[in-house]
Design a protein around this motif. Structure first.
Motif, PDB file in Angstrom:
ATOM      1  N   GLY A  65       0.805  -1.217   0.000  1.00 11.79           N
ATOM      2  CA  GLY A  65       0.000   0.000   0.000  1.00 11.79           C
ATOM      3  C   GLY A  65       0.835   1.263   0.000  1.00 11.79           C
ATOM      4  O   GLY A  65       0.375   2.312  -0.460  1.00 11.79           O
ATOM      5  N   THR A  66       2.058   1.168   0.503  1.00 13.72           N
ATOM      6  CA  THR A  66       2.906   2.362   0.545  1.00 13.72           C
ATOM      7  C   THR A  66       3.349   2.789  -0.848  1.00 13.72           C
ATOM      8  O   THR A  66       3.633   3.970  -1.078  1.00 13.72           O
ATOM      9  CB  THR A  66       4.145   2.131   1.430  1.00 13.72           C
ATOM     10  OG1 THR A  66       4.959   1.092   0.872  1.00 13.72           O
ATOM     11  CG2 THR A  66       3.744   1.766   2.845  1.00 13.72           C
ATOM     12  N   ALA A  67       3.423   1.850  -1.787  1.00 12.07           N
ATOM     13  CA  ALA A  67       3.782   2.211  -3.165  1.00 12.07           C
ATOM     14  C   ALA A  67       2.705   3.100  -3.770  1.00 12.07           C
ATOM     15  O   ALA A  67       2.994   4.117  -4.414  1.00 12.07           O
ATOM     16  CB  ALA A  67       3.969   0.952  -4.009  1.00 12.07           C
ATOM     17  N   THR A 100      -4.159   3.253   6.223  1.00 12.55           N
ATOM     18  CA  THR A 100      -3.226   4.372   6.304  1.00 12.55           C
ATOM     19  C   THR A 100      -3.009   5.002   4.940  1.00 12.55           C
ATOM     20  O   THR A 100      -2.916   6.226   4.810  1.00 12.55           O
ATOM     21  CB  THR A 100      -1.872   3.894   6.873  1.00 12.55           C
ATOM     22  OG1 THR A 100      -2.098   3.278   8.139  1.00 12.55           O
ATOM     23  CG2 THR A 100      -0.919   5.061   7.056  1.00 12.55           C
ATOM     24  N   GLN A 101      -2.948   4.169   3.915  1.00  4.31           N
ATOM     25  CA  GLN A 101      -2.817   4.672   2.542  1.00  4.31           C
ATOM     26  C   GLN A 101      -3.950   5.628   2.223  1.00  4.31           C
ATOM     27  O   GLN A 101      -3.735   6.753   1.734  1.00  4.31           O
ATOM     28  CB  GLN A 101      -2.823   3.499   1.576  1.00  4.31           C
ATOM     29  CG  GLN A 101      -2.974   3.882   0.121  1.00  4.31           C
ATOM     30  CD  GLN A 101      -3.449   2.705  -0.710  1.00  4.31           C
ATOM     31  OE1 GLN A 101      -3.069   1.563  -0.477  1.00  4.31           O
ATOM     32  NE2 GLN A 101      -4.299   2.968  -1.678  1.00  4.31           N
ATOM     33  N   ALA A 102      -5.176   5.224   2.517  1.00  6.93           N
ATOM     34  CA  ALA A 102      -6.344   6.061   2.231  1.00  6.93           C
ATOM     35  C   ALA A 102      -6.324   7.336   3.064  1.00  6.93           C
ATOM     36  O   ALA A 102      -6.635   8.431   2.560  1.00  6.93           O
ATOM     37  CB  ALA A 102      -7.622   5.272   2.508  1.00  6.93           C
ATOM     38  N   PHE A 103      -5.959   7.213   4.336  1.00  6.97           N
ATOM     39  CA  PHE A 103      -5.908   8.388   5.215  1.00  6.97           C
ATOM     40  C   PHE A 103      -4.893   9.405   4.709  1.00  6.97           C
ATOM     41  O   PHE A 103      -5.162  10.611   4.666  1.00  6.97           O
ATOM     42  CB  PHE A 103      -5.554   7.955   6.637  1.00  6.97           C
ATOM     43  CG  PHE A 103      -5.336   9.102   7.577  1.00  6.97           C
ATOM     44  CD1 PHE A 103      -6.398   9.704   8.227  1.00  6.97           C
ATOM     45  CD2 PHE A 103      -4.051   9.585   7.810  1.00  6.97           C
ATOM     46  CE1 PHE A 103      -6.200  10.769   9.088  1.00  6.97           C
ATOM     47  CE2 PHE A 103      -3.837  10.654   8.666  1.00  6.97           C
ATOM     48  CZ  PHE A 103      -4.913  11.247   9.310  1.00  6.97           C
ATOM     49  N   MET A 104      -3.711   8.935   4.329  1.00  8.36           N
ATOM     50  CA  MET A 104      -2.653   9.838   3.900  1.00  8.36           C
ATOM     51  C   MET A 104      -2.979  10.526   2.578  1.00  8.36           C
ATOM     52  O   MET A 104      -2.683  11.703   2.391  1.00  8.36           O
ATOM     53  CB  MET A 104      -1.324   9.083   3.790  1.00  8.36           C
ATOM     54  CG  MET A 104      -0.704   8.780   5.138  1.00  8.36           C
ATOM     55  SD  MET A 104      -0.310  10.303   6.034  1.00  8.36           S
ATOM     56  CE  MET A 104       0.064   9.645   7.665  1.00  8.36           C
ATOM     57  N   ILE A 105      -3.586   9.803   1.669  1.00  5.88           N
ATOM     58  CA  ILE A 105      -3.992  10.421   0.405  1.00  5.88           C
ATOM     59  C   ILE A 105      -4.999  11.532   0.665  1.00  5.88           C
ATOM     60  O   ILE A 105      -4.907  12.632   0.101  1.00  5.88           O
ATOM     61  CB  ILE A 105      -4.566   9.353  -0.549  1.00  5.88           C
ATOM     62  CG1 ILE A 105      -3.449   8.405  -1.014  1.00  5.88           C
ATOM     63  CG2 ILE A 105      -5.237  10.006  -1.759  1.00  5.88           C
ATOM     64  CD1 ILE A 105      -3.950   7.205  -1.785  1.00  5.88           C
ATOM     65  N   ASN A 106      -5.947  11.270   1.568  1.00  2.00           N
ATOM     66  CA  ASN A 106      -6.938  12.289   1.922  1.00  2.00           C
ATOM     67  C   ASN A 106      -6.277  13.477   2.623  1.00  2.00           C
ATOM     68  O   ASN A 106      -6.648  14.640   2.387  1.00  2.00           O
ATOM     69  CB  ASN A 106      -8.010  11.682   2.814  1.00  2.00           C
ATOM     70  CG  ASN A 106      -9.185  12.602   3.032  1.00  2.00           C
ATOM     71  OD1 ASN A 106      -9.829  13.050   2.081  1.00  2.00           O
ATOM     72  ND2 ASN A 106      -9.477  12.919   4.282  1.00  2.00           N
ATOM     73  N   PHE A 107      -5.286  13.190   3.479  1.00  2.00           N
ATOM     74  CA  PHE A 107      -4.570  14.265   4.170  1.00  2.00           C
ATOM     75  C   PHE A 107      -3.904  15.207   3.178  1.00  2.00           C
ATOM     76  O   PHE A 107      -4.004  16.438   3.294  1.00  2.00           O
ATOM     77  CB  PHE A 107      -3.514  13.673   5.109  1.00  2.00           C
ATOM     78  CG  PHE A 107      -2.540  14.683   5.640  1.00  2.00           C
ATOM     79  CD1 PHE A 107      -2.905  15.542   6.668  1.00  2.00           C
ATOM     80  CD2 PHE A 107      -1.252  14.791   5.110  1.00  2.00           C
ATOM     81  CE1 PHE A 107      -2.008  16.489   7.151  1.00  2.00           C
ATOM     82  CE2 PHE A 107      -0.364  15.734   5.587  1.00  2.00           C
ATOM     83  CZ  PHE A 107      -0.739  16.582   6.610  1.00  2.00           C
TER      84      PHE A 107
END
Length: 206
Positions: free
Chosen positions: A39-41, A188-195
């Motif tokens: 997911g980090t990629a 976390t991937q989804a949260f960070m993209i939204n952030f």
């Protein structure tokens, strides 16, 4: 779109999906050692796309797989980087016989599984807090640690409960985004993209 100058962000670096070189079969949790974090990629690619699309004149440098190395991060010392994003595993003090906190980068699992640990300050793929604090970032506006429990610290007398945030502040970071709990890779991937979407739309980081 938001101008980069309004946020003092011109140079962004993102590290994620490191090639750990030896993996277990276990899970997606960013608190588990050895396992890859696919997911980090997506996270790193999405952040780069969002920043380039919404911030005028921003230079985004992405470091993934073998390039997500301790050596490449340390090469940023004394640079003009304004935002640093890490998407990888973290460890706390006294885990795996380390006496401070840190982040796992390319090649880390080889070192974690070796019989004798390489001395501090070498580029073995384990970026320790004691190494981070000796770097210098004079224009570093924000550090985002997209990994488990990065807001916690070890029991080492020099770091207490501050750990990685303390090290990055000593290196020059003005603001930090960290986690106090274990976090799932995909969530976390989804949260960070939204952030980052919110950041580039002009919203506060808080």
């Amino acid at each position: 779109s938001v101008k980069a100058q309004e946020r003092n962000i011109k140079h962004v670096v993102a590290f994620g999906n490191p090639n750990l070189n030896r993996t277990s079969e276990d899970g997606k949790d960013r608190g588990v050692f050895y396992s890859p974090l696919p997911g980090t990629a997506i996270e790193i690619d999405s952040i780069s796309m969002i920043m380039n699309r919404h911030f005028n004149g921003v230079h985004v440098s992405s470091f993934v797989k073998n390039d997500a190395s301790e050596e490449n991060f340390k090469s940023l010392d004394n640079s003009d980087v304004n935002l640093i994003h890490f998407a990888t595993h973290a460890f706390l003090g006294k885990q795996r016989n380390f006496d401070d906190s840190g982040l796992l980068l390319s090649g880390a699992n080889i070192e974690l599984n070796s019989d004798s640990l390489i001395q501090r300050f070498s580029n073995e793929g384990i970026l320790r807090a004691c190494e981070i604090e000796n770097l210098h970032f004079n224009k570093l506006e924000l550090v985002v640690l997209s990994a488990c429990e990065t807001g916690s610290g070890g029991s080492d007398i020099n770091y207490g409960v501050l750990g990685l945030p303390f090290a990055f502040y000593k290196a020059g970071a003005k603001k930090m985004i960290v986690s106090l709990k274990k976090v799932d890779d995909e969530l976390t991937q989804a949260f960070m993209i939204n952030f980052y979407k919110n950041l580039t739309s002009g919203k506060s980081i808080y």
